[in-house]
Design an enzyme around this catalytic site. Structure first.
Site, mmCIF file in Angstrom:
data_model
loop_
_atom_site.group_PDB
_atom_site.id
_atom_site.type_symbol
_atom_site.label_atom_id
_atom_site.label_comp_id
_atom_site.label_asym_id
_atom_site.label_seq_id
_atom_site.Cartn_x
_atom_site.Cartn_y
_atom_site.Cartn_z
ATOM 1 N N HIS A 1 26.633 13.657 -2.522
ATOM 2 C CA HIS A 1 27.920 13.952 -3.147
ATOM 3 C C HIS A 1 28.904 14.444 -2.095
ATOM 4 O O HIS A 1 28.533 15.171 -1.158
ATOM 5 C CB HIS A 1 27.780 15.051 -4.197
ATOM 6 C CG HIS A 1 27.216 14.598 -5.503
ATOM 7 N ND1 HIS A 1 27.957 13.941 -6.456
ATOM 8 C CD2 HIS A 1 25.968 14.706 -6.006
ATOM 9 C CE1 HIS A 1 27.199 13.675 -7.495
ATOM 10 N NE2 HIS A 1 25.979 14.126 -7.248
ATOM 11 N N ASP B 1 0.814 -1.222 0.000
ATOM 12 C CA ASP B 1 0.000 0.000 0.000
ATOM 13 C C ASP B 1 0.846 1.271 0.000
ATOM 14 O O ASP B 1 0.529 2.253 0.675
ATOM 15 C CB ASP B 1 -0.950 0.008 1.203
ATOM 16 C CG ASP B 1 -1.885 -1.188 1.213
ATOM 17 O OD1 ASP B 1 -2.630 -1.353 0.236
ATOM 18 O OD2 ASP B 1 -1.838 -1.973 2.173
ATOM 19 N N SER C 1 3.482 16.958 -0.901
ATOM 20 C CA SER C 1 4.074 17.368 -2.169
ATOM 21 C C SER C 1 5.269 18.294 -1.951
ATOM 22 O O SER C 1 5.330 19.053 -0.982
ATOM 23 C CB SER C 1 3.026 18.074 -3.028
ATOM 24 O OG SER C 1 1.972 17.212 -3.350
ATOM 25 N N ARG D 1 10.798 20.822 11.051
ATOM 26 C CA ARG D 1 10.781 20.827 12.518
ATOM 27 C C ARG D 1 9.488 20.183 13.006
ATOM 28 O O ARG D 1 8.428 20.357 12.402
ATOM 29 C CB ARG D 1 10.892 22.247 13.065
ATOM 30 C CG ARG D 1 12.178 22.955 12.688
ATOM 31 C CD ARG D 1 12.250 24.334 13.321
ATOM 32 N NE ARG D 1 13.457 25.030 12.923
ATOM 33 C CZ ARG D 1 14.656 24.842 13.482
ATOM 34 N NH1 ARG D 1 14.786 23.968 14.468
ATOM 35 N NH2 ARG D 1 15.700 25.515 13.067
ATOM 36 N N LYS E 1 16.879 15.745 9.397
ATOM 37 C CA LYS E 1 17.152 14.970 10.606
ATOM 38 C C LYS E 1 16.028 13.956 10.813
ATOM 39 O O LYS E 1 14.925 14.104 10.288
ATOM 40 C CB LYS E 1 17.249 15.883 11.834
ATOM 41 C CG LYS E 1 18.423 16.861 11.780
ATOM 42 C CD LYS E 1 18.479 17.706 13.054
ATOM 43 C CE LYS E 1 19.656 18.673 13.015
ATOM 44 N NZ LYS E 1 19.730 19.508 14.249
ATOM 45 N N ALA F 1 3.798 19.730 3.138
ATOM 46 C CA ALA F 1 4.253 20.110 1.804
ATOM 47 C C ALA F 1 5.394 21.115 1.881
ATOM 48 O O ALA F 1 5.370 22.054 2.674
ATOM 49 C CB ALA F 1 3.086 20.692 1.011
#
Length: 585
Positions: free
Chosen positions: A117, A85, A145, A183, A169, A163
């Site tokens: 990188h 799912d 999104s 946050r 973190k 979004a």
């Protein structure tokens, strides 16, 4: 088109959730052919899964669980595993090493980037090596999104990421987060503005939350010196502490400590050099990692037992410690764990039956931990976990041998011996099996009862008598069972708070934690501070802090041997529930 469908092919690029209901026979046949082409390259697909032909799927590893889909114009590369799912919506990007649990929704235009990188100033970025710590997303997670999730991040179960967020973190379970950088805003269960694993409100300015934060800052500021203390520059190897023998585990502990406190590899070598040294220790025939010989070369393993297993407790643990250290370094074993692959289901069951469940349940549980972790590593390499049916046989055996009155395997040898072996064996067994593979433990209420009864035994838990193994082996089962039940939560929290306060007081500046008083039979590295004690107590402190509700104040989350999240999707040929289990007993 037949009567089942009245939509063009492109419709499903943007609405893949409708494919199972509205696709025509021709469209179903085309999807089957597409999945077969991808499967020829090593991909696997659960029932009713869907991959849009308009998606860019160029993976080294792809496992898509039941009812999961990749929508049109998504870009998916690297090593991507998804449970049941899950959805990767249009124009989303999933690259590198990314593991999704069950019920993960990734919004349009979001990016999960499980690699990074190098960007040191001495050369162009495009010429520098890539690192791959990987991204882990738990169950029931909604990523909105235009979200970006960076390499090395773990998003816990039941999180919601708003979004446009940039997640740099780890997010604890049940967190609602947003922003750049992301946050925590609140607990999804509505239990306060600062989320934590258990939802307990933070203390005031002088409360436990502040004490936890001060401890973590103190440990981070000393982490580099602590690692240097155990590094032997002349030989290029690690000891647990100055004067102790150089060991494989010491190197792995150094990697875990650096990841926890520095979010990097130990500074003595580059990540690639650390990984290569650990990979080179693996015996290519057995897949095990023996202990170092006095000259620093790999030692010699014992001869195999009649069932093909090699009985070497240190090498058994290295399946855990080396495998997870390599994970943190963005690498993995060079070879499958062949002793696991070669064990047939009949031999596995015979070995399980012969383990000392009554007298030495810890040893029995430790063997299960090793075998199951070897199976996880084999799956990670794209190999079979074990012989056909062996992994299913393991969980079938465990499901039919668990004691419904204790929730555990084995029994206490005698009233005088108490529950030490029983509970400690439970931790090792479930760590490698149920927890590592993301399966629910049986009889969680009975587990809590048994563990709390053991946690009150003053022989092991009175002030000054604790060692890292004994506290870990209570904290983790309480945490694990607590993901399934609220049974006796207040008592578990009170036990954890008492142990947490005492644990933080054991830190020794510049040296870290000692393992603790010698364990049963004089085992364990003792009171002297070193890498093993430090690695274990840092993980224990996170578990205790999460039980209390202040883990977010630490600023770290275990990602190695003692990681709280599953490392392996349960969709990989393991039944979601081995047997029907009545938790009301």
């Amino acid at each position: 088109m037949n009567s089942e469908s009245s939509v063009d092919d492109s419709y499903f690029d943007y609405c893949p959730w409708d494919f199972a209901l509205r696709a025509s026979e021709e469209q179903r046949a085309a999807q089957t052919a597409l999945q077969k082409r991808l499967a020829d390259g090593g991909a696997s697909f659960g029932p009713s899964s869907y991959v849009s032909p308009a998606a860019g799927v160029f993976t080294d590893v792809l496992r898509l669980g039941e009812n999961s889909y990749i929508a049109g114009h998504a870009y998916v590369t690297g090593e991507v595993t998804a449970g049941a799912d899950c959805s990767v919506n249009p124009y989303a990007t999933v690259r590198g090493r990314v593991s999704l649990g069950d019920g993960v929704r990734i919004g349009a235009h979001s990016s999960l980037l499980g690699f990074n990188h190098g960007f040191t100033p001495d050369q162009y970025v495009h010429r520098q090596a890539l690192t791959r710590k990987g991204i882990t997303v738990g169950d029931d997670v909604w990523i909105g999104s235009h979200v970006v999730v960076l390499d090395g991040v773990t998003i816990g179960d039941h999180c919601v990421v708003g979004a446009g967020a940039v997640v740099t973190k780890d997010l604890p379970p049940w967190t609602v987060a947003a922003g750049n950088p992301a946050r925590p805003l609140r607990d999804r269960r509505g239990q306060g503005s600062t989320p934590s694993g258990s939802g307990v409100p933070q203390g005031g300015p002088d409360g436990l939350g502040d004490a936890v934060a001060r401890f973590a800052d103190r440990a981070r500021s000393q982490a580099a010196d602590l690692l240097t203390r155990s590094w032997n520059a002349g030989t290029g190897r690690y000891s647990d502490r100055p004067g102790a023998p150089e060991t494989v585990r010491a190197h792995c502990d150094a990697v875990e400590i650096a990841d926890l406190l520095l979010r990097s590899h130990p500074p003595q070598l580059s990540a690639a050099e650390h990984a290569e040294r650990l990979r080179a220790l693996q015996d290519p025939d057995s897949g095990l990692v023996p202990e170092l010989a006095p000259d620093g070369r790999p030692g010699v393993l014992p001869a195999p037992a009649p069932d093909g297993w090699i009985d070497d407790g240190t090498a058994d643990y290295h399946v855990l410690s080396v495998g997870y250290a390599l994970d943190l370094l963005g690498s993995r074993f060079a070879h499958p764990v062949h002793v696991v692959r070669r064990m047939t289901s009949d031999r596995l069951v015979a070995r399980l039956d012969s383990l000392p469940w009554r007298t030495r349940a810890w040893s029995a549980g430790a063997w299960v931990d090793c075998w199951a972790t070897g199976a996880h590593r084999n799956l990670e390499l794209g190999a079979e976990a074990g012989a056909p049916g062996a992994l299913e046989a393991l969980f079938g055996w465990l499901g039919t041998r668990v004691d419904p009155w204790t929730g555990m395997w084995g029994e206490a040898a005698s009233p005088a011996a108490g529950r030490l072996q029983l509970v400690n064996g439970y931790y090792r067994l479930t760590r490698g099996s149920f927890a590592q593979f993301g399966l629910r433990v049986p009889y969680p209420e009975r587990v809590v009862d048994t563990v709390l009864a053991h946690g009150g035994d003053p022989r092991w838990f009175a002030a000054g008598r604790q060692n890292a193994c004994n506290v870990l082996d209570v904290a983790h089962p309480l945490w694990l069972a607590g993901q399934q039940t609220s049974h006796r939560t207040a008592e578990a929290r009170a036990w954890a708070e008492e142990q947490l306060v005492q644990a933080m007081e054991r830190w020794r500046d510049g040296a870290g934690f000692g393992f603790g008083p010698a364990g049963e039979g004089g085992s364990g590295p003792g009171r002297g501070p070193g890498l093993q004690g430090t690695e274990m107590w840092l993980a224990i402190i996170w578990l205790l802090a999460d039980l209390v509700g202040v883990a977010d104040r630490l600023g770290y989350r275990p990602r190695g041997v003692h990681r709280p999240e599953a490392a392996q999707s349960p969709a990989r040929r393991i039944p979601a529930q081995p047997i029907p289990i009545d938790n009301s007993l």
